[in-house]
Structures are given as C-alpha cells and as structure tokens.
Motif scaffolding. Structure first.
Motif, mmCIF file in Angstrom:
data_model
loop_
_atom_site.group_PDB
_atom_site.id
_atom_site.type_symbol
_atom_site.label_atom_id
_atom_site.label_comp_id
_atom_site.label_asym_id
_atom_site.label_seq_id
_atom_site.Cartn_x
_atom_site.Cartn_y
_atom_site.Cartn_z
ATOM 1 N N LYS A 12 2.284 1.651 -5.948
ATOM 2 C CA LYS A 12 3.564 2.117 -5.392
ATOM 3 C C LYS A 12 3.469 3.591 -5.018
ATOM 4 O O LYS A 12 3.924 3.996 -3.947
ATOM 5 C CB LYS A 12 4.680 1.885 -6.412
ATOM 6 N N ASP A 13 2.857 4.397 -5.885
ATOM 7 C CA ASP A 13 2.691 5.824 -5.613
ATOM 8 C C ASP A 13 1.825 6.050 -4.374
ATOM 9 O O ASP A 13 2.153 6.880 -3.520
ATOM 10 C CB ASP A 13 2.070 6.526 -6.824
ATOM 11 N N ILE A 14 0.736 5.311 -4.257
ATOM 12 C CA ILE A 14 -0.157 5.427 -3.094
ATOM 13 C C ILE A 14 0.602 5.120 -1.814
ATOM 14 O O ILE A 14 0.525 5.862 -0.829
ATOM 15 C CB ILE A 14 -1.381 4.496 -3.254
ATOM 16 N N LEU A 15 1.359 4.039 -1.815
ATOM 17 C CA LEU A 15 2.112 3.633 -0.620
ATOM 18 C C LEU A 15 3.193 4.651 -0.279
ATOM 19 O O LEU A 15 3.400 4.972 0.902
ATOM 20 C CB LEU A 15 2.711 2.242 -0.823
ATOM 21 N N GLU A 16 3.882 5.169 -1.301
ATOM 22 C CA GLU A 16 4.911 6.190 -1.060
ATOM 23 C C GLU A 16 4.302 7.463 -0.491
ATOM 24 O O GLU A 16 4.854 8.069 0.426
ATOM 25 C CB GLU A 16 5.673 6.492 -2.348
ATOM 26 N N ARG A 17 3.163 7.857 -1.037
ATOM 27 C CA ARG A 17 2.493 9.060 -0.530
ATOM 28 C C ARG A 17 2.083 8.873 0.936
ATOM 29 O O ARG A 17 2.248 9.757 1.761
ATOM 30 C CB ARG A 17 1.277 9.408 -1.379
ATOM 31 N N TYR A 18 1.540 7.708 1.241
ATOM 32 C CA TYR A 18 1.114 7.442 2.614
ATOM 33 C C TYR A 18 2.319 7.428 3.554
ATOM 34 O O TYR A 18 2.277 8.022 4.630
ATOM 35 C CB TYR A 18 0.348 6.118 2.690
ATOM 36 N N ASN A 19 3.392 6.772 3.134
ATOM 37 C CA ASN A 19 4.601 6.708 3.962
ATOM 38 C C ASN A 19 5.240 8.067 4.173
ATOM 39 O O ASN A 19 5.903 8.293 5.180
ATOM 40 C CB ASN A 19 5.622 5.743 3.353
ATOM 41 N N SER A 20 5.055 8.974 3.218
ATOM 42 C CA SER A 20 5.650 10.303 3.360
ATOM 43 C C SER A 20 4.748 11.259 4.145
ATOM 44 O O SER A 20 5.059 12.422 4.285
ATOM 45 C CB SER A 20 5.998 10.886 1.993
ATOM 46 N N ALA A 26 -6.505 12.529 1.563
ATOM 47 C CA ALA A 26 -5.881 13.299 0.484
ATOM 48 C C ALA A 26 -5.549 12.399 -0.702
ATOM 49 O O ALA A 26 -5.754 12.783 -1.861
ATOM 50 C CB ALA A 26 -4.624 14.000 0.995
ATOM 51 N N ILE A 27 -5.060 11.201 -0.430
ATOM 52 C CA ILE A 27 -4.723 10.260 -1.503
ATOM 53 C C ILE A 27 -5.994 9.825 -2.218
ATOM 54 O O ILE A 27 -6.028 9.718 -3.444
ATOM 55 C CB ILE A 27 -3.943 9.049 -0.949
ATOM 56 N N SER A 28 -7.053 9.588 -1.460
ATOM 57 C CA SER A 28 -8.312 9.156 -2.079
ATOM 58 C C SER A 28 -8.864 10.241 -3.001
ATOM 59 O O SER A 28 -9.406 9.944 -4.060
ATOM 60 C CB SER A 28 -9.342 8.767 -1.020
ATOM 61 N N LYS A 29 -8.717 11.511 -2.609
ATOM 62 C CA LYS A 29 -9.155 12.609 -3.473
ATOM 63 C C LYS A 29 -8.330 12.639 -4.757
ATOM 64 O O LYS A 29 -8.865 12.850 -5.842
ATOM 65 C CB LYS A 29 -9.033 13.944 -2.740
ATOM 66 N N LEU A 30 -7.032 12.408 -4.628
ATOM 67 C CA LEU A 30 -6.144 12.420 -5.781
ATOM 68 C C LEU A 30 -6.526 11.348 -6.799
ATOM 69 O O LEU A 30 -6.510 11.586 -8.002
ATOM 70 C CB LEU A 30 -4.693 12.226 -5.320
ATOM 71 N N TYR A 31 -6.888 10.169 -6.298
ATOM 72 C CA TYR A 31 -7.234 9.043 -7.173
ATOM 73 C C TYR A 31 -8.737 8.924 -7.431
ATOM 74 O O TYR A 31 -9.179 7.992 -8.071
ATOM 75 C CB TYR A 31 -6.678 7.741 -6.590
ATOM 76 N N ILE A 38 -8.372 3.255 -0.472
ATOM 77 C CA ILE A 38 -6.962 3.505 -0.159
ATOM 78 C C ILE A 38 -6.580 2.748 1.117
ATOM 79 O O ILE A 38 -5.502 2.157 1.200
ATOM 80 C CB ILE A 38 -6.687 5.020 -0.008
ATOM 81 N N ASN A 39 -7.464 2.743 2.085
ATOM 82 C CA ASN A 39 -7.223 2.005 3.326
ATOM 83 C C ASN A 39 -6.989 0.524 3.034
ATOM 84 O O ASN A 39 -6.081 -0.098 3.593
ATOM 85 C CB ASN A 39 -8.404 2.197 4.271
ATOM 86 N N ARG A 40 -7.792 -0.044 2.138
ATOM 87 C CA ARG A 40 -7.650 -1.455 1.777
ATOM 88 C C ARG A 40 -6.280 -1.718 1.147
ATOM 89 O O ARG A 40 -5.612 -2.702 1.468
ATOM 90 C CB ARG A 40 -8.765 -1.870 0.809
ATOM 91 N N ILE A 41 -5.834 -0.821 0.280
ATOM 92 C CA ILE A 41 -4.533 -0.979 -0.362
ATOM 93 C C ILE A 41 -3.418 -0.956 0.676
ATOM 94 O O ILE A 41 -2.477 -1.750 0.623
ATOM 95 C CB ILE A 41 -4.326 0.107 -1.443
ATOM 96 N N ASN A 45 -1.011 -4.273 1.617
ATOM 97 C CA ASN A 45 0.437 -4.194 1.419
ATOM 98 C C ASN A 45 1.205 -4.149 2.735
ATOM 99 O O ASN A 45 2.378 -3.778 2.766
ATOM 100 C CB ASN A 45 0.774 -2.987 0.541
ATOM 101 N N ASN A 46 0.521 -4.514 3.815
ATOM 102 C CA ASN A 46 1.132 -4.698 5.132
ATOM 103 C C ASN A 46 1.856 -3.463 5.668
ATOM 104 O O ASN A 46 2.854 -3.581 6.370
ATOM 105 C CB ASN A 46 2.093 -5.895 5.122
ATOM 106 N N LEU A 47 1.337 -2.293 5.326
ATOM 107 C CA LEU A 47 1.904 -1.078 5.907
ATOM 108 C C LEU A 47 1.329 -0.886 7.298
ATOM 109 O O LEU A 47 0.177 -1.235 7.563
ATOM 110 C CB LEU A 47 1.558 0.150 5.067
ATOM 111 N N ILE A 48 2.132 -0.323 8.163
ATOM 112 C CA ILE A 48 1.653 -0.009 9.504
ATOM 113 C C ILE A 48 0.831 1.266 9.409
ATOM 114 O O ILE A 48 1.313 2.297 8.931
ATOM 115 C CB ILE A 48 2.823 0.168 10.487
#
Length: 131
Positions: A12-20, A26-31, A38-41, A45-48
């Motif tokens: 959920k955090d990954i998706l929220e970060r990407y959407n924002s 940057a997300i991959s570095k964080l995790y 991160i791209n696979r996630i 989760n069907n994000l555009i």
C-alpha cells in the motif's frame, strides 16, 4: 534473484508513493530492492504507469513545494547554471570538471541515479565538461 515478499502495508505504501509522484527508482532505493521489483508491484496492482521513456529515475516532485533552504538553493543553482528545455522535457546543468562533485550532490538531493551524470569534451579547449 529471489522474489521479494512485502506486507500488505508495504505494498500500500509503495502504491501510494508512486501515485503521489515518487519515482520507481526512489521507491526501490527506499525498500532496498531493484526498480524491477517495484515495477512488478505496480503492474500487479493494475496501476497506470507513467511515461516509460525516461532514461533516468529521480524524485520528480522534489520542487513541488519549496519548503526548505536546500530546495531553494538548488532551484537557484538550476536558474543560474542550468537550462530547461520544455519542448523536449529535460533540464541540464553543465559544469567544468573540477565542479563535478557539485553535480554528484545535486543527483543525491533529487534521489537520482549515478548514470545521470555524463561528460563531453569542449571542442575548443578540450576540457571535460560534466552535465
């Protein structure tokens, strides 16, 4: 490479970060995983996905709010030593070789990848110029 297991809260955090507006990099570095994880996630989760033509990953929202002296400094630095090409959607800062470490600091500030910094040889002086 082993498959990374994330909790539902982390996903959920990954998706929220990407959407924002946070970049996949940057997300991959964080995790502490590759950008492919991160791209696979995001895909699962069907994000555009945003424009995939980007060569480099960085925090694209870093200047949305100028709420620190560091952000103001770097914005002024871009205005003084850089240029923005809106038509081709890129920004460049070009400095002489002895100032390359300043570009390193800027890339770190925007959570960019090291491959962003390149150099060329000046056609008259034959000195390296980093951008």
């Amino acid at each position: 490479m082993k498959k990374s297991n994330f909790t539902n809260e982390q996903i959920k955090d990954i998706l929220e970060r990407y959407n924002s507006g946070n970049s996949i990099y940057a997300i991959s570095k964080l995790y502490n995983v590759t950008h492919k994880v991160i791209n696979r996630i995001i895909i699962e989760n069907n994000l555009i996905k945003r424009d995939g033509r980007k060569k480099h990953f960085y925090n694209q929202t870093i200047f949305n709010d100028i709420d620190s002296s560091e952000k103001a400094y770097w914005l002024g630095f871009i205005l003084a030593d850089g240029y923005i090409n809106e038509k081709k959607a890129f920004m460049r800062i070009k400095l002489k070789e002895c100032d390359k470490n300043h570009l390193d600091k800027f890339v770190k500030f925007i959570d960019g990848d090291k491959g962003m910094i390149k150099y060329e040889t000046h056609n008259i002086t034959s000195n390296k110029q980093y951008y």
